[in-house]
Design an enzyme around this catalytic site. Structure first.
Site, PDB file in Angstrom:
ATOM      1  N   LYS A  14      25.502  -3.684  10.659  1.00 25.62           N
ATOM      2  CA  LYS A  14      24.722  -3.021   9.599  1.00 25.62           C
ATOM      3  C   LYS A  14      24.985  -1.522   9.575  1.00 25.62           C
ATOM      4  O   LYS A  14      24.992  -0.911   8.507  1.00 25.62           O
ATOM      5  CB  LYS A  14      23.243  -3.330   9.747  1.00 25.62           C
ATOM      6  CG  LYS A  14      22.956  -4.763   9.324  1.00 25.62           C
ATOM      7  CD  LYS A  14      21.505  -5.088   9.311  1.00 25.62           C
ATOM      8  CE  LYS A  14      21.302  -6.498   8.789  1.00 25.62           C
ATOM      9  NZ  LYS A  14      20.168  -7.151   9.402  1.00 25.62           N
ATOM     10  N   LYS A  28      22.568 -13.097   1.379  1.00 25.82           N
ATOM     11  CA  LYS A  28      21.773 -12.705   0.205  1.00 25.82           C
ATOM     12  C   LYS A  28      22.433 -11.571  -0.557  1.00 25.82           C
ATOM     13  O   LYS A  28      22.435 -11.533  -1.769  1.00 25.82           O
ATOM     14  CB  LYS A  28      20.384 -12.261   0.651  1.00 25.82           C
ATOM     15  CG  LYS A  28      19.502 -13.424   1.044  1.00 25.82           C
ATOM     16  CD  LYS A  28      18.046 -13.021   0.951  1.00 25.82           C
ATOM     17  CE  LYS A  28      17.262 -13.604   2.108  1.00 25.82           C
ATOM     18  NZ  LYS A  28      17.268 -12.740   3.286  1.00 25.82           N
ATOM     19  N   LYS A  65      29.865 -15.736   6.389  1.00 19.57           N
ATOM     20  CA  LYS A  65      28.785 -16.675   6.060  1.00 19.57           C
ATOM     21  C   LYS A  65      28.188 -16.366   4.686  1.00 19.57           C
ATOM     22  O   LYS A  65      28.352 -15.264   4.173  1.00 19.57           O
ATOM     23  CB  LYS A  65      27.700 -16.590   7.135  1.00 19.57           C
ATOM     24  CG  LYS A  65      27.184 -15.166   7.331  1.00 19.57           C
ATOM     25  CD  LYS A  65      25.954 -15.088   8.203  1.00 19.57           C
ATOM     26  CE  LYS A  65      25.383 -13.689   8.138  1.00 19.57           C
ATOM     27  NZ  LYS A  65      23.991 -13.554   8.357  1.00 19.57           N
TER      28      LYS A  65
HETATM   29  P1  AMP Z   1      17.932 -13.519   6.484  1.00 17.82           P
HETATM   30  O1  AMP Z   1      18.513 -13.977   5.180  1.00 17.82           O
HETATM   31  O2  AMP Z   1      18.872 -12.694   7.285  1.00 17.82           O
HETATM   32  O3  AMP Z   1      16.571 -12.947   6.338  1.00 17.82           O
HETATM   33  O4  AMP Z   1      17.773 -14.839   7.356  1.00 17.82           O
HETATM   34  C1  AMP Z   1      16.749 -15.791   7.175  1.00 17.82           C
HETATM   35  C2  AMP Z   1      17.093 -17.062   7.938  1.00 17.82           C
HETATM   36  O5  AMP Z   1      18.228 -17.706   7.344  1.00 17.82           O
HETATM   37  C3  AMP Z   1      17.483 -16.805   9.406  1.00 17.82           C
HETATM   38  O6  AMP Z   1      16.944 -17.859  10.178  1.00 17.82           O
HETATM   39  C4  AMP Z   1      18.984 -16.859   9.398  1.00 17.82           C
HETATM   40  O7  AMP Z   1      19.514 -17.276  10.636  1.00 17.82           O
HETATM   41  C5  AMP Z   1      19.235 -17.912   8.326  1.00 17.82           C
HETATM   42  N1  AMP Z   1      20.559 -17.723   7.685  1.00 17.82           N
HETATM   43  C6  AMP Z   1      20.925 -16.686   6.878  1.00 17.82           C
HETATM   44  N2  AMP Z   1      22.209 -16.851   6.457  1.00 17.82           N
HETATM   45  C7  AMP Z   1      22.646 -18.015   7.023  1.00 17.82           C
HETATM   46  C8  AMP Z   1      23.873 -18.763   6.960  1.00 17.82           C
HETATM   47  N3  AMP Z   1      24.898 -18.376   6.193  1.00 17.82           N
HETATM   48  N4  AMP Z   1      23.968 -19.918   7.674  1.00 17.82           N
HETATM   49  C9  AMP Z   1      22.914 -20.360   8.422  1.00 17.82           C
HETATM   50  N5  AMP Z   1      21.734 -19.722   8.507  1.00 17.82           N
HETATM   51  C10 AMP Z   1      21.590 -18.571   7.814  1.00 17.82           C
END
Ligand code: AMP
Length: 337
Positions: free
Chosen positions: A119, A204, A201
């Site tokens: 980040k 968002k 991966k």
């Molecule tokens: P975040 O979008 O970073 O707030 O993540 C929210 C949840 O989604 C967390 O548990 C992350 O580990 C999961 N997550 C986000 N992107 C991925 C991805 N591409 N594959 C698997 N899990 C994800």
């Protein structure tokens, strides 16, 4: 009427940042397990609005994004009657625990965190202290409910390791308050949903054309899937599968039936695979999976009052649990004068 959360079940905690539209990675890495776990555990799920401020300081769209995350989780099957579903900033005592845990976190270990380094590289003009202490706030979110299980995707493995370190450090210094929290996926490996172009991966805010969002319309889903990188197919039987093809099979495993996956695996091994057909079928399976969630989200977003009420009920449950933990924390730390 608020439903009481039972106290003799194992405790579960997890969160999602309101930094944009949720995607298949959020669903298969996290929400799918929220929905399964809510029946068997005492669950706390939150919209991590404070975490989002580390990278998204502009709050103009925050409220709208918070409601979207609430609506999308409920559209996926999260039941706010079964779980405490709340907003991070509505549990003020998290900030207090975060402060205490910050005294137990070492600069060196925070600076080495992979997500911090990533980040900081992506936002060189805003390497703030909140970004550095992100894993401490995350540990506070989990420990404030004395949670043991944390359903998350693979990207969160290191943060969970740090939450365990902080919990153990606290227990050693002040007394045994916190269980060790562990990432949870029903004894399966943690999930990483790859981007459609095979580079990293689904996410968002980055790589949006290579991410399938739960809000994508059918045409967009088809377009994104059909653009996935393929080649002319293997020239010899039982060839090694290139990474970008393996990714497509991985995505099929999420939404397609086993007969279909077996057929295309056999076709690949026989060096007789038609990627165009495979992608068309995958696109239709993605449409079938995503469109009901998208539709339900649209309906839920039309009733902001109901979404607000869900967060109020959730925050009442979460504050009750946080309050109990913080009384024990203050006592064990000797802050009870
Ligand atoms: P975040 O979008 O970073 O707030 O993540 C929210 C949840 O989604 C967390 O548990 C992350 O580990 C999961 N997550 C986000 N992107 C991925 C991805 N591409 N594959 C698997 N899990 C994800």
């Amino acid at each position: 009427m608020q439903q009481a959360i039972s106290t003799n079940k194992k405790i579960v905690m997890s969160g999602i940042r309101p930094t944009g539209f949720l995607h298949l990675g959020n669903y298969f890495g996290a929400i799918q397990n929220y929905v399964k776990m809510q029946n068997d555990y005492e669950c706390y799920f939150m919209v991590a609005d404070l975490h989002s401020l580390t990278t998204h300081p502009d709050t103009k769209e925050l409220k709208q994004n918070v409601y979207r995350v609430v609506a999308e989780n409920i559209a996926c099957g999260l039941d706010p009657q079964k779980s405490a579903f709340y907003c991070q900033s509505h549990v003020k005592e998290t900030s207090e625990l975060y402060l205490y845990l910050n005294m137990l976190a070492k600069m060196g270990e925070l600076e080495k965190t992979v997500t911090f380094k990533d980040k900081a590289r992506q936002n060189p003009d805003n390497i703030n202290a909140g970004l550095l202490t992100y894993p401490v706030l995350q540990a506070a979110d989990i420990l404030i409910h004395r949670a043991s299980f944390v359903p998350v995707g693979k990207d969160q493995e290191q943060h969970l390791e740090m939450a365990r370190i902080f919990a153990n450090r606290y227990n050693h210094r002040y007394g045994n308050v916190f269980p060790e929290p562990h990432a949870f996926n029903y004894n399966q490996a943690l999930v990483k949903v790859p981007a459609l172009d095979g580079s990293g991966k689904m996410s968002k805010s980055e790589n949006q054309m290579a991410t399938l969002y739960l809000a994508d319309d059918d045409t967009t889903i088809r377009k994104k899937v059909m653009k996935t990188l393929t080649d002319n197919g293997p020239t010899e039987k039982n060839s090694v599968m290139p990474d970008y093809i393996e990714n497509i099979f991985l995505l099929m495993q999420l939404v397609s039936n086993t007969d279909k996956i077996e057929k295309y695996t056999t076709d690949f091994n026989e060096a007789n695979i038609r990627y165009g057909d495979l992608k068309k079928e995958l696109a239709e399976d993605m449409v079938t999976f995503i469109s009901p969630i998208r539709q339900k989200t649209i309906d839920l977003l039309n009733n902001e009052k109901a979404l607000k009420e869900i967060l109020e009920i959730g925050s009442e449950k979460a504050n009750k649990s946080a309050n109990q933990t913080m009384q024990i924390v203050r006592e064990t730390m000797g802050l009870n004068y």
